[in-house]
Design an enzyme around this catalytic site. Structure first.
Site, PDB file in Angstrom:
ATOM      1  N   GLY A  72       3.296 -24.631  46.793  1.00  0.00           N
ATOM      2  CA  GLY A  72       3.280 -24.224  48.195  1.00  0.00           C
ATOM      3  C   GLY A  72       2.332 -23.073  48.475  1.00  0.00           C
ATOM      4  O   GLY A  72       1.613 -23.057  49.479  1.00  0.00           O
ATOM      5  N   SER A 200       5.783 -28.455  48.466  1.00  0.00           N
ATOM      6  CA  SER A 200       5.892 -27.999  47.080  1.00  0.00           C
ATOM      7  C   SER A 200       6.977 -28.781  46.356  1.00  0.00           C
ATOM      8  O   SER A 200       8.099 -28.910  46.846  1.00  0.00           O
ATOM      9  CB  SER A 200       6.238 -26.514  47.056  1.00  0.00           C
ATOM     10  OG  SER A 200       6.443 -26.085  45.731  1.00  0.00           O
ATOM     11  N   HIS A 202       8.779 -28.232  43.581  1.00  0.00           N
ATOM     12  CA  HIS A 202       9.994 -27.654  42.982  1.00  0.00           C
ATOM     13  C   HIS A 202      11.072 -27.340  44.011  1.00  0.00           C
ATOM     14  O   HIS A 202      12.195 -26.987  43.646  1.00  0.00           O
ATOM     15  CB  HIS A 202       9.664 -26.437  42.116  1.00  0.00           C
ATOM     16  CG  HIS A 202       9.338 -25.172  42.832  1.00  0.00           C
ATOM     17  ND1 HIS A 202      10.269 -24.193  43.061  1.00  0.00           N
ATOM     18  CD2 HIS A 202       8.186 -24.709  43.378  1.00  0.00           C
ATOM     19  CE1 HIS A 202       9.700 -23.176  43.685  1.00  0.00           C
ATOM     20  NE2 HIS A 202       8.425 -23.467  43.898  1.00  0.00           N
ATOM     21  N   THR A 238      -9.196 -30.632  36.092  1.00  0.00           N
ATOM     22  CA  THR A 238      -8.549 -31.852  35.603  1.00  0.00           C
ATOM     23  C   THR A 238      -7.124 -31.904  36.140  1.00  0.00           C
ATOM     24  O   THR A 238      -6.400 -30.916  36.097  1.00  0.00           O
ATOM     25  CB  THR A 238      -8.556 -31.865  34.060  1.00  0.00           C
ATOM     26  OG1 THR A 238      -9.920 -31.778  33.639  1.00  0.00           O
ATOM     27  CG2 THR A 238      -7.920 -33.132  33.516  1.00  0.00           C
ATOM     28  N   CYS A 326      11.279 -14.040  46.509  1.00  0.00           N
ATOM     29  CA  CYS A 326      10.096 -13.213  46.350  1.00  0.00           C
ATOM     30  C   CYS A 326      10.351 -11.772  46.753  1.00  0.00           C
ATOM     31  O   CYS A 326       9.684 -10.864  46.276  1.00  0.00           O
ATOM     32  CB  CYS A 326       8.955 -13.774  47.187  1.00  0.00           C
ATOM     33  SG  CYS A 326       8.895 -15.554  47.150  1.00  0.00           S
TER      34      CYS A 326
HETATM   35  C1  LIG Z   1       8.827 -21.659  48.137  1.00  0.00           C
HETATM   36  C2  LIG Z   1       8.009 -21.543  49.348  1.00  0.00           C
HETATM   37  C3  LIG Z   1       6.617 -21.357  49.268  1.00  0.00           C
HETATM   38  C4  LIG Z   1       5.915 -21.179  47.957  1.00  0.00           C
HETATM   39  O1  LIG Z   1       5.906 -22.362  47.195  1.00  0.00           O
HETATM   40  P1  LIG Z   1       5.545 -22.279  45.642  1.00  0.00           P
HETATM   41  O2  LIG Z   1       5.456 -23.711  45.231  1.00  0.00           O
HETATM   42  O3  LIG Z   1       6.669 -21.550  44.967  1.00  0.00           O
HETATM   43  O4  LIG Z   1       4.246 -21.577  45.526  1.00  0.00           O
HETATM   44  C5  LIG Z   1       5.910 -21.300  50.436  1.00  0.00           C
HETATM   45  N1  LIG Z   1       6.503 -21.424  51.645  1.00  0.00           N
HETATM   46  C6  LIG Z   1       7.826 -21.606  51.758  1.00  0.00           C
HETATM   47  C7  LIG Z   1       8.427 -21.774  53.117  1.00  0.00           C
HETATM   48  C8  LIG Z   1       8.629 -21.668  50.618  1.00  0.00           C
HETATM   49  O5  LIG Z   1       9.942 -21.833  50.755  1.00  0.00           O
END
Ligand SMILES: *Cc1c(COP(=O)(O)O)cnc(C)c1O
Length: 388
Positions: A72, A200, A202, A238, A326
């Site tokens: 993300g 994203s 995960h 890659t 974060c």
């Molecule tokens: C988790 C999150 C991100 C960051 O995604 P990552 O894959 O961890 O870098 C960005 N924006 C929102 C709204 C998120 O919840």
């Protein structure tokens, strides 16, 4: 002790089916997708299939509109810096909201240092951006509007299609950070009518370190990584083949019976919200009551520090969060809650419980059993609570 995971807004468990799908791409199908031979071809086919699955999940017209990224944060950086770089001769004004994820906010702040001008729109007490404010903020030199689809702390879902209509009328590129929304609610890039959309893996049961940026055909954007011809020259390096396969599988699984899963998680969420409201006083639900992610519960609990609730819950085997992953660990109050008008003191006592498809009715019961006691124990030690 049986542990309960309710921090799915921070990250989710990889679905075992996703992991199984990925496994061959480490030791068997390890070719480079750019290679000519059969090893390369197999990897190339796998990447193509995964791209189709991700495109399907967000109803993109063409799989070519999907660019794989590392997640993300990268997708947000790519979208915002890519448009800024490409259109800087046309204008240097960007519109965003004050409750964005740091991946957006800090990218905008970086661009301010580079001479761009950014408007950070306010939100109301539910965390909603008013489309009229977007309209008012537009200037001759506005090149990009970037507003998230769903907030990661309070779960509020923004009226993005209304905002994108305004963007379209004014011929301005629009990006949405849909990281919390994709896989959790139906997301259709044409209904939303956005040019760029971040997702994203995960956050919806694929591994960490893989994501995508949707780029509508015809959108003007600078390439992100210079090097080889991967991702149609937009992001060299890659491909993370196994990760891409995992993201594709997770997208496919997320799309299956999405509405049913959404309804089930919403029902658990509401049971948790209602139960907490019933059991604990001096408490406030943060975020919109209904325009909210199915799995998001966020409360401000007065007279208590978020960190101390988290510690007590952790001891009881319940994994929660005080806002975003974060910002936890820092003593700053959540910028999202402050923007919604909470005082720093009340914002400090916030608790986020975020659910996924793996949470059960028993999990909810356990939290409803443990949390009120945790709160009353902590309040018993609070001089201000006893004074009031
Ligand atoms: C988790 C999150 C991100 C960051 O995604 P990552 O894959 O961890 O870098 C960005 N924006 C929102 C709204 C998120 O919840």
């Amino acid at each position: 002790m049986e542990r309960i995971y309710m921090d799915n807004a921070a990250t989710t468990a990889t679905d075992p089916t996703v992991l199984e799908e990925m496994k061959p791409y480490f030791t068997e199908v390890y070719g480079n997708p750019s290679s000519f031979h059969s090893f390369g071809r197999e990897a190339r086919d796998a990447v193509r299939e995964a791209r189709d699955k991700v495109a399907d999940l967000i109803s993109a017209d063409d799989a070519k509109e999907i660019v794989f990224t590392s997640g993300g944060t990268e997708s947000d950086n790519y979208a915002i810096k890519g448009v800024a770089e490409e259109l800087k001769d046309k204008g240097k004004h960007i519109i965003t909201s004050s409750i964005e994820h740091h991946a957006v906010l800090h990218t905008c702040e970086y661009l301010e240092d580079k001479g761009f001008d950014v408007t950070y729109l306010p939100v109301d007490e539910d965390g909603l951006v008013d489309p009229a404010d977007v309209k008012d903020a537009i200037r001759e030199d506005t090149i990009l509007i970037t507003i998230m689809l769903a907030n990661n702390e309070v779960g509020t879902i923004q009226p993005i299609s209304e905002i994108s209509e305004i963007a379209q009328e004014n011929d301005i590129t629009i990006h949405t950070d849909a990281v919390q929304a994709v896989g959790s609610i139906p997301v259709d890039v044409n209904e939303l009518n956005v040019d760029l959309l971040s997702l994203s893996g995960h956050k919806f049961h694929s591994p960490k370190g893989i994501g995508a940026l949707y780029i509508r055909q015809g959108t003007r954007i600078e390439k992100y990584l210079h090097g080889g011809a991967q991702e149609r020259g937009r992001r060299a390096t890659t491909e993370n083949v196994a990760g891409i396969v995992g993201l594709g599988k997770a997208a496919q699984i997320a799309g299956q019976n999405l509405e049913e899963k959404q309804a089930k998680i919403t029902q658990l969420r509401d049971k948790l919200i209602d139960g907490i409201l019933e059991e604990i006083d001096e408490i406030k639900l943060n975020g919109h009551r209904t325009k909210r992610l199915p799995g998001n519960v966020n409360f401000s609990i007065r007279y208590i520090e978020g960190e101390s609730i988290l510690m007590k819950l952790d001891l009881a085997g319940i994994a929660a969060s005080s806002g975003s992953a974060c910002t936890s660990g820092s003593l700053e109050a959540s910028h999202v809650l402050l923007a919604m008008g909470l005082s720093a003191e009340v914002a400090h006592g916030s608790l986020r419980l975020s659910l996924s498809k793996y949470n059960t009715e028993e999990d909810i019961d356990k939290v409803l059993n443990v949390l009120p006691e945790v709160v009353s124990d902590l309040r018993a030690m609070s001089p201000i609570y006893n004074q009031d």
